[in-house]
Design an enzyme around this catalytic site. Structure first.
Site, PDB file in Angstrom:
ATOM      1  N   LYS A  54       4.080  -1.063   3.009  1.00  0.00           N
ATOM      2  CA  LYS A  54       4.997  -1.465   1.929  1.00  0.00           C
ATOM      3  C   LYS A  54       5.770  -0.259   1.416  1.00  0.00           C
ATOM      4  O   LYS A  54       6.981  -0.335   1.194  1.00  0.00           O
ATOM      5  CB  LYS A  54       4.213  -2.138   0.796  1.00  0.00           C
ATOM      6  CG  LYS A  54       3.769  -3.551   1.155  1.00  0.00           C
ATOM      7  CD  LYS A  54       2.798  -4.141   0.154  1.00  0.00           C
ATOM      8  CE  LYS A  54       2.229  -5.450   0.679  1.00  0.00           C
ATOM      9  NZ  LYS A  54       1.180  -6.028  -0.134  1.00  0.00           N
ATOM     10  N   GLN A  98      -2.264  -4.238  -5.054  1.00  0.00           N
ATOM     11  CA  GLN A  98      -2.749  -4.790  -3.784  1.00  0.00           C
ATOM     12  C   GLN A  98      -4.061  -5.541  -4.021  1.00  0.00           C
ATOM     13  O   GLN A  98      -5.023  -4.978  -4.540  1.00  0.00           O
ATOM     14  CB  GLN A  98      -2.944  -3.628  -2.787  1.00  0.00           C
ATOM     15  CG  GLN A  98      -3.371  -4.062  -1.409  1.00  0.00           C
ATOM     16  CD  GLN A  98      -2.284  -4.849  -0.681  1.00  0.00           C
ATOM     17  OE1 GLN A  98      -1.112  -4.513  -0.721  1.00  0.00           O
ATOM     18  NE2 GLN A  98      -2.687  -5.924  -0.021  1.00  0.00           N
ATOM     19  N   ASP A 121       5.749  -9.429  -6.518  1.00  0.00           N
ATOM     20  CA  ASP A 121       5.012 -10.394  -5.687  1.00  0.00           C
ATOM     21  C   ASP A 121       5.165 -11.818  -6.227  1.00  0.00           C
ATOM     22  O   ASP A 121       4.726 -12.769  -5.583  1.00  0.00           O
ATOM     23  CB  ASP A 121       3.509 -10.047  -5.672  1.00  0.00           C
ATOM     24  CG  ASP A 121       3.119  -9.236  -4.440  1.00  0.00           C
ATOM     25  OD1 ASP A 121       3.886  -9.238  -3.458  1.00  0.00           O
ATOM     26  OD2 ASP A 121       2.050  -8.597  -4.480  1.00  0.00           O
TER      27      ASP A 121
END
Ligand code: NAP
Length: 295
Positions: A54, A98, A121
């Protein structure tokens, strides 16, 4: 009929190129780069790889990205403190933690602390609420990528029947909301749905987000449907190797569908690209800049 294959890799490359242009324009206009921070708690090897990817993806398109690493023994209060500091840092436009996090930390506590304006997200309850209420906000990357691919082959979705198999917070539910907002008639299916094959056959747009290899058979697909396969199922082969399969029996389904995403090379690359896109959208919103319409 053999379906048009929707090439997620090529599609994602085009999204990344547009994100790069937008990130460049943002820096030119504001004098500051678009910023993304990824928080990793602990040292799960798979999570470490995802975070590295990422951060590298973001750097490649001119987004200033960094990771913040906390030990596996970090307390919930320590993690929340990091999230609050990132919420308050104006150089950081996108934040993602994460998951999974170690068991002493509640995932909901993180999501309830993270600012929805930086939630790239699209996982916070406020982001979900904004989507459901038709308010502007950041949308979960996978369904957003799916919608973009659907619209690449069907410019108008008004009145189409959409069936979404799977109702997770991450994929199925936001996918259903996005299709509803596009004026589809949406059916949400799940593990308790009766006669799923018959329901699937009503779909002009069929999205499978289940996590069961090749569950959706060819004869579940209405002729001419658009089929989006979100599933990523790693199957061990007798020779010790492994293979990635989707939730759709691809070879059968492509004989019925008008367009279909492959696995791998379909939804996966678009999910990664949409994270970068969300980060630029978050940066533009923070500065009151209108993002490029084609983004
Ligand atoms: P999840 O949280 O496990 O949700 C799975 C959903 O499928 C649940 O709603 C479940 O129903 C439903 N389901 C399970 N068995 C079913 C059955 N036999 N018939 C109908 N529905 C059934 O999974 P997820 O996070 O949404 O992910 C789904 C798949 O997409 C996984 O393979 C995952 O690896 C993949 N994925 C891919 C990407 C990507 O970038 N390509 C991103 C995210 C996820 P209930 O709610 O009733 O239990």
């Amino acid at each position: 009929m053999t379906a048009q294959v929707i090439d997620g890799k090529a599609f994602a490359a085009a999204v990344r190129a547009r994100v790069q242009d937008a990130a460049h324009a943002f820096k030119k206009e504001t004098g500051t780069p678009v910023g993304l921070t990824v928080v990793l708690v602990g040292n799960d090897p798979a999570s470490e790889i995802y975070v590295r990817l990422k951060v590298a993806d973001a750097r490649e398109v001119g987004i200033e990205s960094r990771d913040v690493k906390l030990p596996a023994t970090a307390t919930e209060a320590e993690v929340l403190d990091v999230v609050r500091k990132l919420n308050a840092d104006p150089s950081v436009h996108g934040v993602l933690v994460q998951f999974p996090v170690p068991s002493q930390i509640r995932q909901e506590a993180i999501l309830d602390t993270l600012s929805p304006d930086k939630d790239v997200d699209g996982l916070t309850t406020l982001s979900a609420g904004r989507l459901t209420s038709g308010r502007p906000g950041l949308v979960s990357c996978t369904p957003q990528g799916c919608l973009m691919m659907i619209k690449s082959v069907r410019s108008k979705l008004d009145g189409l029947n959409a069936v979404v198999i799977g109702r997770s917070q991450l994929v199925g539910k936001p996918m259903g909301q996005l299709l509803l907002a596009e004026n589809c008639t949406v059916t949400m299916a799940h593990s308790k749905t009766r006669d799923l094959a018959t329901i699937a056959r009503t779909a002009d747009i069929l999205v499978a987000a289940v996590g069961r290899a090749e569950m959706v058979k060819g004869d579940w697909v209405k002729p001419g449907a658009v089929v989006i396969d979100v599933g990523m199922n790693r199957i061990e082969l007798p020779d010790g190797k492994s293979k990635l399969l989707g939730d759709v029996a691809y070879n059968e389904a492509k004989e019925h569908a008008a367009a279909i995403t492959p696995v791998p090379g379909g939804v996966g690359p678009m999910t990664r690209a949409c994270l970068l896109r969300n980060t630029v959208l978050a940066a533009c919103a923070a500065k009151g800049i209108r993002p490029p319409t084609e983004l």
